[in-house]
Motif scaffolding. Structure first.
Motif, PDB file in Angstrom:
ATOM      1  N   PHE A  26      33.218  31.206  -0.178  1.00  0.00           N
ATOM      2  CA  PHE A  26      31.641  30.898   0.936  1.00  0.00           C
ATOM      3  C   PHE A  26      30.751  31.937   1.073  1.00  0.00           C
ATOM      4  O   PHE A  26      29.185  31.884   1.532  1.00  0.00           O
ATOM      5  CB  PHE A  26      32.186  30.616   2.076  1.00  0.00           C
ATOM      6  N   GLU A  27      31.588  33.001   1.512  1.00  0.00           N
ATOM      7  CA  GLU A  27      30.633  34.267   1.537  1.00  0.00           C
ATOM      8  C   GLU A  27      29.458  34.894   0.532  1.00  0.00           C
ATOM      9  O   GLU A  27      28.945  35.564   0.799  1.00  0.00           O
ATOM     10  CB  GLU A  27      32.060  35.958   1.925  1.00  0.00           C
ATOM     11  N   ALA A  28      30.081  34.428  -0.734  1.00  0.00           N
ATOM     12  CA  ALA A  28      29.404  34.976  -1.829  1.00  0.00           C
ATOM     13  C   ALA A  28      28.336  34.499  -2.088  1.00  0.00           C
ATOM     14  O   ALA A  28      27.378  34.909  -2.896  1.00  0.00           O
ATOM     15  CB  ALA A  28      30.147  35.086  -3.299  1.00  0.00           C
ATOM     16  N   ARG A  45      22.307  27.441  13.560  1.00  0.00           N
ATOM     17  CA  ARG A  45      22.017  26.895  12.570  1.00  0.00           C
ATOM     18  C   ARG A  45      22.926  27.816  11.094  1.00  0.00           C
ATOM     19  O   ARG A  45      22.052  28.206  10.075  1.00  0.00           O
ATOM     20  CB  ARG A  45      19.817  27.670  12.493  1.00  0.00           C
ATOM     21  N   GLY A  46      23.495  28.935  11.660  1.00  0.00           N
ATOM     22  CA  GLY A  46      23.944  29.978  11.078  1.00  0.00           C
ATOM     23  C   GLY A  46      24.627  29.962  10.222  1.00  0.00           C
ATOM     24  O   GLY A  46      25.238  28.152   9.664  1.00  0.00           O
ATOM     25  N   ALA A  47      25.525  30.266   9.348  1.00  0.00           N
ATOM     26  CA  ALA A  47      26.981  30.457   7.922  1.00  0.00           C
ATOM     27  C   ALA A  47      27.309  30.131   9.106  1.00  0.00           C
ATOM     28  O   ALA A  47      28.535  29.257   8.352  1.00  0.00           O
ATOM     29  CB  ALA A  47      26.236  31.098   7.105  1.00  0.00           C
ATOM     30  N   GLU A  48      28.067  30.680   9.792  1.00  0.00           N
ATOM     31  CA  GLU A  48      29.326  30.576  10.143  1.00  0.00           C
ATOM     32  C   GLU A  48      29.005  29.470  11.159  1.00  0.00           C
ATOM     33  O   GLU A  48      30.787  28.627  11.007  1.00  0.00           O
ATOM     34  CB  GLU A  48      29.168  31.501  11.356  1.00  0.00           C
ATOM     35  N   ALA A  49      28.286  28.353  11.773  1.00  0.00           N
ATOM     36  CA  ALA A  49      28.699  26.785  11.983  1.00  0.00           C
ATOM     37  C   ALA A  49      28.694  26.327  10.362  1.00  0.00           C
ATOM     38  O   ALA A  49      29.999  25.210  10.999  1.00  0.00           O
ATOM     39  CB  ALA A  49      27.273  26.556  12.739  1.00  0.00           C
ATOM     40  N   MET A  50      28.379  26.343   9.879  1.00  0.00           N
ATOM     41  CA  MET A  50      28.120  25.699   8.643  1.00  0.00           C
ATOM     42  C   MET A  50      30.373  25.986   8.524  1.00  0.00           C
ATOM     43  O   MET A  50      30.472  24.784   7.840  1.00  0.00           O
ATOM     44  CB  MET A  50      27.577  26.090   7.427  1.00  0.00           C
ATOM     45  N   TRP A  51      30.240  27.010   8.197  1.00  0.00           N
ATOM     46  CA  TRP A  51      31.701  27.127   7.624  1.00  0.00           C
ATOM     47  C   TRP A  51      32.627  26.511   8.669  1.00  0.00           C
ATOM     48  O   TRP A  51      33.355  25.219   8.223  1.00  0.00           O
ATOM     49  CB  TRP A  51      32.444  29.021   7.920  1.00  0.00           C
ATOM     50  N   ALA A  52      33.073  26.685   9.764  1.00  0.00           N
ATOM     51  CA  ALA A  52      33.561  26.065  10.893  1.00  0.00           C
ATOM     52  C   ALA A  52      33.518  25.010  10.694  1.00  0.00           C
ATOM     53  O   ALA A  52      34.692  24.152  11.195  1.00  0.00           O
ATOM     54  CB  ALA A  52      32.779  25.988  12.666  1.00  0.00           C
TER      55      ALA A  52
END
Length: 142
Positions: A26-28, A45-52
Motif C-alpha cells: 500500500f505504502e509503495a 480523501r487521503g491515503a490513510e482513510a482508504m487504508w482504514a
C-alpha cells in the motif's frame, strides 16, 4: 510487474493490498499527494482513510476475502476496473453483526497512475446495498 504499466499497478493494488492486506505494498503504491475523490468529505480523501476502509472495515468483517477483476480498461494514465470483492460475513460490517452469509460487493473504479503510483481515485460500489440486505436478513432472523 511492470511498474510503467498502469493496469499492472492496479492489479497489484487489488491483489496485494485489498485481498492480501499488505501495508508495505500500500505504502509503495500510494503517491504522497493521493486524493480519493469518492470519499464523503475532504478530511477522508487521503491515503490513510482508504487504508482504514480496507484494514478496519472490510478485512475484519469479511473472511476469505477475494478480489475478482472482471474487466480493466486503460486510457492513458487512467485505469477503469470492474471488479467484485467477496467473502464470508464474519464480523461487524457498518453496524451489522456477522451473519455467516457469503457476500459480494461490486465495484467500478477509475485510478490515475503516475510514476507507478496511485495519485487519484474515483469509484462506485454496492457496499451500501449489501449492508442493507444483511440488515434486513438479520432483522428477519430475530
Amino acid at each position: 510487474m511492470n511498474s510503467n504499466d498502469p493496469k499492472a499497478v492496479v492489479e497489484r493494488f487489488n491483489y496485494e493490498v485489498i485481498r492480501g492486506g499488505s501495508r508495505e505494498c500500500f505504502e509503495a503504491l500510494m503517491a504522497p499527494d493521493f486524493v480519493n475523490w469518492s470519499a464523503p468529505n475532504e478530511a477522508t480523501r487521503g491515503a490513510e482513510a482508504m487504508w482504514a476502509t480496507f484494514a478496519s472495515v472490510l478485512r475484519p468483517a469479511i473472511a476469505g476475502m477475494e478480489v475478482h477483476i472482471h474487466e480493466q480498461l486503460c486510457d492513458g494514465d487512467k485505469v477503469t476496473t470492474r471488479k467484485s470483492i467477496s467473502g464470508k460475513h464474519v464480523g461487524p460490517l457498518l453496524g451489522v453483526e456477522a451473519t455467516g452469509e457469503n457476500i459480494s460487493i461490486d465495484v467500478i473504479d477509475i485510478v490515475r497512475i503516475q510514476d507507478g503510483r496511485y495519485v487519484e481515485h474515483w469509484g462506485v460500489n454496492t457496499l451500501a446495498a449489501v449492508v442493507a440486505r444483511l440488515h434486513r436478513q438479520s432483522v428477519r432472523a430475530k
